[in-house]
Design a protein around this motif. Sequence first.
Motif, PDB file in Angstrom:
ATOM      1  N   LYS A 126       0.834  -1.215   0.000  1.00 38.22           N
ATOM      2  CA  LYS A 126       0.000   0.000   0.000  1.00 38.22           C
ATOM      3  C   LYS A 126       0.865   1.260   0.000  1.00 38.22           C
ATOM      4  O   LYS A 126       0.563   2.241  -0.682  1.00 38.22           O
ATOM      5  CB  LYS A 126      -0.909   0.009   1.238  1.00 38.22           C
ATOM      6  CG  LYS A 126      -2.114  -0.923   1.131  1.00 38.22           C
ATOM      7  CD  LYS A 126      -3.027  -0.736   2.341  1.00 38.22           C
ATOM      8  CE  LYS A 126      -4.123  -1.798   2.349  1.00 38.22           C
ATOM      9  NZ  LYS A 126      -4.845  -1.817   3.640  1.00 38.22           N
ATOM     10  N   LEU A 161       1.436   4.387  -2.949  1.00 35.04           N
ATOM     11  CA  LEU A 161       1.391   5.834  -2.710  1.00 35.04           C
ATOM     12  C   LEU A 161       2.647   6.530  -3.206  1.00 35.04           C
ATOM     13  O   LEU A 161       2.582   7.582  -3.819  1.00 35.04           O
ATOM     14  CB  LEU A 161       1.249   6.106  -1.210  1.00 35.04           C
ATOM     15  CG  LEU A 161      -0.153   6.062  -0.622  1.00 35.04           C
ATOM     16  CD1 LEU A 161      -0.074   6.259   0.881  1.00 35.04           C
ATOM     17  CD2 LEU A 161      -1.026   7.154  -1.247  1.00 35.04           C
ATOM     18  N   ASP A 192       1.501  17.532  -2.591  1.00 34.35           N
ATOM     19  CA  ASP A 192       0.569  16.409  -2.737  1.00 34.35           C
ATOM     20  C   ASP A 192       0.406  15.596  -1.452  1.00 34.35           C
ATOM     21  O   ASP A 192      -0.380  14.658  -1.393  1.00 34.35           O
ATOM     22  CB  ASP A 192       0.970  15.502  -3.911  1.00 34.35           C
ATOM     23  CG  ASP A 192       2.449  15.143  -3.890  1.00 34.35           C
ATOM     24  OD1 ASP A 192       3.165  15.557  -2.937  1.00 34.35           O
ATOM     25  OD2 ASP A 192       2.907  14.449  -4.806  1.00 34.35           O
ATOM     26  N   ARG A 193       1.136  15.973  -0.430  1.00 34.95           N
ATOM     27  CA  ARG A 193       0.980  15.424   0.938  1.00 34.95           C
ATOM     28  C   ARG A 193       0.899  13.893   0.974  1.00 34.95           C
ATOM     29  O   ARG A 193       0.016  13.309   1.621  1.00 34.95           O
ATOM     30  CB  ARG A 193      -0.250  16.047   1.633  1.00 34.95           C
ATOM     31  CG  ARG A 193      -0.128  17.568   1.789  1.00 34.95           C
ATOM     32  CD  ARG A 193      -1.207  18.153   2.689  1.00 34.95           C
ATOM     33  NE  ARG A 193      -0.962  17.911   4.095  1.00 34.95           N
ATOM     34  CZ  ARG A 193      -1.889  17.533   4.962  1.00 34.95           C
ATOM     35  NH1 ARG A 193      -3.115  17.316   4.574  1.00 34.95           N
ATOM     36  NH2 ARG A 193      -1.583  17.349   6.228  1.00 34.95           N
ATOM     37  N   ILE A 194       1.819  13.242   0.327  1.00 32.29           N
ATOM     38  CA  ILE A 194       1.864  11.772   0.346  1.00 32.29           C
ATOM     39  C   ILE A 194       2.098  11.275   1.773  1.00 32.29           C
ATOM     40  O   ILE A 194       1.546  10.255   2.181  1.00 32.29           O
ATOM     41  CB  ILE A 194       2.958  11.268  -0.622  1.00 32.29           C
ATOM     42  CG1 ILE A 194       2.567  11.595  -2.070  1.00 32.29           C
ATOM     43  CG2 ILE A 194       3.178   9.756  -0.461  1.00 32.29           C
ATOM     44  CD1 ILE A 194       3.646  11.309  -3.090  1.00 32.29           C
ATOM     45  N   ARG A 196       0.934  12.419   4.497  1.00 30.04           N
ATOM     46  CA  ARG A 196      -0.338  12.346   5.243  1.00 30.04           C
ATOM     47  C   ARG A 196      -1.112  11.087   4.831  1.00 30.04           C
ATOM     48  O   ARG A 196      -1.732  10.428   5.670  1.00 30.04           O
ATOM     49  CB  ARG A 196      -1.162  13.604   4.987  1.00 30.04           C
ATOM     50  CG  ARG A 196      -2.449  13.704   5.791  1.00 30.04           C
ATOM     51  CD  ARG A 196      -2.201  13.710   7.305  1.00 30.04           C
ATOM     52  NE  ARG A 196      -2.712  12.526   7.967  1.00 30.04           N
ATOM     53  CZ  ARG A 196      -2.447  12.188   9.242  1.00 30.04           C
ATOM     54  NH1 ARG A 196      -1.651  12.929   9.989  1.00 30.04           N
ATOM     55  NH2 ARG A 196      -2.930  11.105   9.776  1.00 30.04           N
ATOM     56  N   LYS A 197      -1.065  10.762   3.540  1.00 33.74           N
ATOM     57  CA  LYS A 197      -1.767   9.547   3.069  1.00 33.74           C
ATOM     58  C   LYS A 197      -1.122   8.295   3.663  1.00 33.74           C
ATOM     59  O   LYS A 197      -1.804   7.337   4.016  1.00 33.74           O
ATOM     60  CB  LYS A 197      -1.756   9.508   1.538  1.00 33.74           C
ATOM     61  CG  LYS A 197      -2.599  10.621   0.921  1.00 33.74           C
ATOM     62  CD  LYS A 197      -2.380  10.725  -0.603  1.00 33.74           C
ATOM     63  CE  LYS A 197      -2.965  12.036  -1.147  1.00 33.74           C
ATOM     64  NZ  LYS A 197      -2.422  12.380  -2.476  1.00 33.74           N
ATOM     65  N   ASP A 212      -2.249   8.049   7.188  1.00 35.36           N
ATOM     66  CA  ASP A 212      -3.625   7.542   7.295  1.00 35.36           C
ATOM     67  C   ASP A 212      -3.642   6.017   7.240  1.00 35.36           C
ATOM     68  O   ASP A 212      -4.357   5.369   8.002  1.00 35.36           O
ATOM     69  CB  ASP A 212      -4.502   8.125   6.188  1.00 35.36           C
ATOM     70  CG  ASP A 212      -4.810   9.607   6.434  1.00 35.36           C
ATOM     71  OD1 ASP A 212      -4.649  10.061   7.584  1.00 35.36           O
ATOM     72  OD2 ASP A 212      -5.188  10.297   5.470  1.00 35.36           O
ATOM     73  N   ILE A 213      -2.859   5.443   6.348  1.00 39.25           N
ATOM     74  CA  ILE A 213      -2.773   3.972   6.249  1.00 39.25           C
ATOM     75  C   ILE A 213      -2.290   3.373   7.567  1.00 39.25           C
ATOM     76  O   ILE A 213      -2.743   2.305   7.982  1.00 39.25           O
ATOM     77  CB  ILE A 213      -1.841   3.584   5.071  1.00 39.25           C
ATOM     78  CG1 ILE A 213      -2.560   3.852   3.751  1.00 39.25           C
ATOM     79  CG2 ILE A 213      -1.390   2.132   5.174  1.00 39.25           C
ATOM     80  CD1 ILE A 213      -1.702   3.615   2.525  1.00 39.25           C
ATOM     81  N   GLU A 262      -3.876  13.113  13.476  1.00 37.14           N
ATOM     82  CA  GLU A 262      -3.562  14.354  12.748  1.00 37.14           C
ATOM     83  C   GLU A 262      -2.511  15.213  13.458  1.00 37.14           C
ATOM     84  O   GLU A 262      -1.892  16.057  12.831  1.00 37.14           O
ATOM     85  CB  GLU A 262      -4.843  15.181  12.554  1.00 37.14           C
ATOM     86  CG  GLU A 262      -5.815  14.603  11.527  1.00 37.14           C
ATOM     87  CD  GLU A 262      -5.386  14.871  10.081  1.00 37.14           C
ATOM     88  OE1 GLU A 262      -4.541  15.759   9.847  1.00 37.14           O
ATOM     89  OE2 GLU A 262      -5.894  14.161   9.183  1.00 37.14           O
TER      90      GLU A 262
END
Lengths: 176, 176
Positions: free
Chosen positions: A59, A63, A125-127, A129-130, A133-134, A139
């Motif tokens: 995953k 990303l 693109d704030r990878i 943060r993604k 999240d995974i 936050e």
Amino acid sequence: MTASQAIKNRTSYRGNFKNTAIPREDLIKIMEAGLAAPSGCNTQTTSLIAVDDAELLQKLYELTELETVKTAPAMICVLTQEIIAYRDRSFFVQDYSAAIQNMLLAIVELGYQSCWYEGQITDVDRIGRKMADILEVPEDYELVCFLPVGIAAEGLNYVEKKPFEARAWFNGFKRR
Amino acid sequence: MTASQAIKNRTSYRGNFKNTAIPREDLIKIMEAGLAAPSGCNTQTTSLIAVDDAELLQKLYELTELETVKTAPAMICVLTQEIIAYRDRSFFVQDYSAAIQNMLLAIVELGYQSCWYEGQITDVDRIGRKMADILEVPEDYELVCFLPVGIAAEGLNYVEKKPFEARAWFNGFKRR
């Protein structure tokens, strides 16, 4: 391996990794090295998540789209919190950078290779943060960097650097 | 001394130093360790000035008013330039922090002690700029940190840190 040897041998490895799992005890040693770094007023702003689960790694690869991540048997994600050291000052960038450098040296000492991936995941693109999240990171933490960990399947490259005399002096600017 | 030992042994030493000069070859080794650190897109934003001249050290002590500086036989001043790595991004803080961490480890490996002094000289009173002026550093460089270098005359203290489990996890936030 002495500290100086680890410092000299370390390089940014962006190649593929061998399909060899990283023992948990090695990941622990690497993270212990990171947490042993100093932090401004001992605020300990850095936290770490080691990822060695194949599904999660897949995953995270989707990303980042970085080939090196595709083959890495593990990676260490670096989290930071902008905790105030005093008045309005936080040294969180210095803190996590020192922790990362310690980990890069521990990785080399253990016979692995890595690379400091930060700009790729902290851009607009704030990878990061993604990725966070995974990993179910709340936050109030920022995922600022990851370090792939594995045995190099390809040769190492060392970048060319300016000579010592162009960056280091004695008792005054550009003095010898 | 192995890299892991240097990482574990390193601590912030703020005591007095023995009156023992630091050989130039040791100062060179320490600075080489600093310059061996990675930098964003290899911009090499960090430069270093080792100070071992007694008169200069006395002037720097008068600025910092730190007792540890008074007895240090040498110090290394860390300069940075906010060089752009790409677009509008510079990683100069990360760069100099990694360089400092390498130097702290090299210092420990060589049998010396030090401490990362940054906040004390980068505050509103701009002591770092005054230090830079003494060392004739041009305005496009910022003096952000200094590391005293010497043999400890007093015992070492280790700060208490949160347990590993409170800062390091596997495959998810606060997961084991």
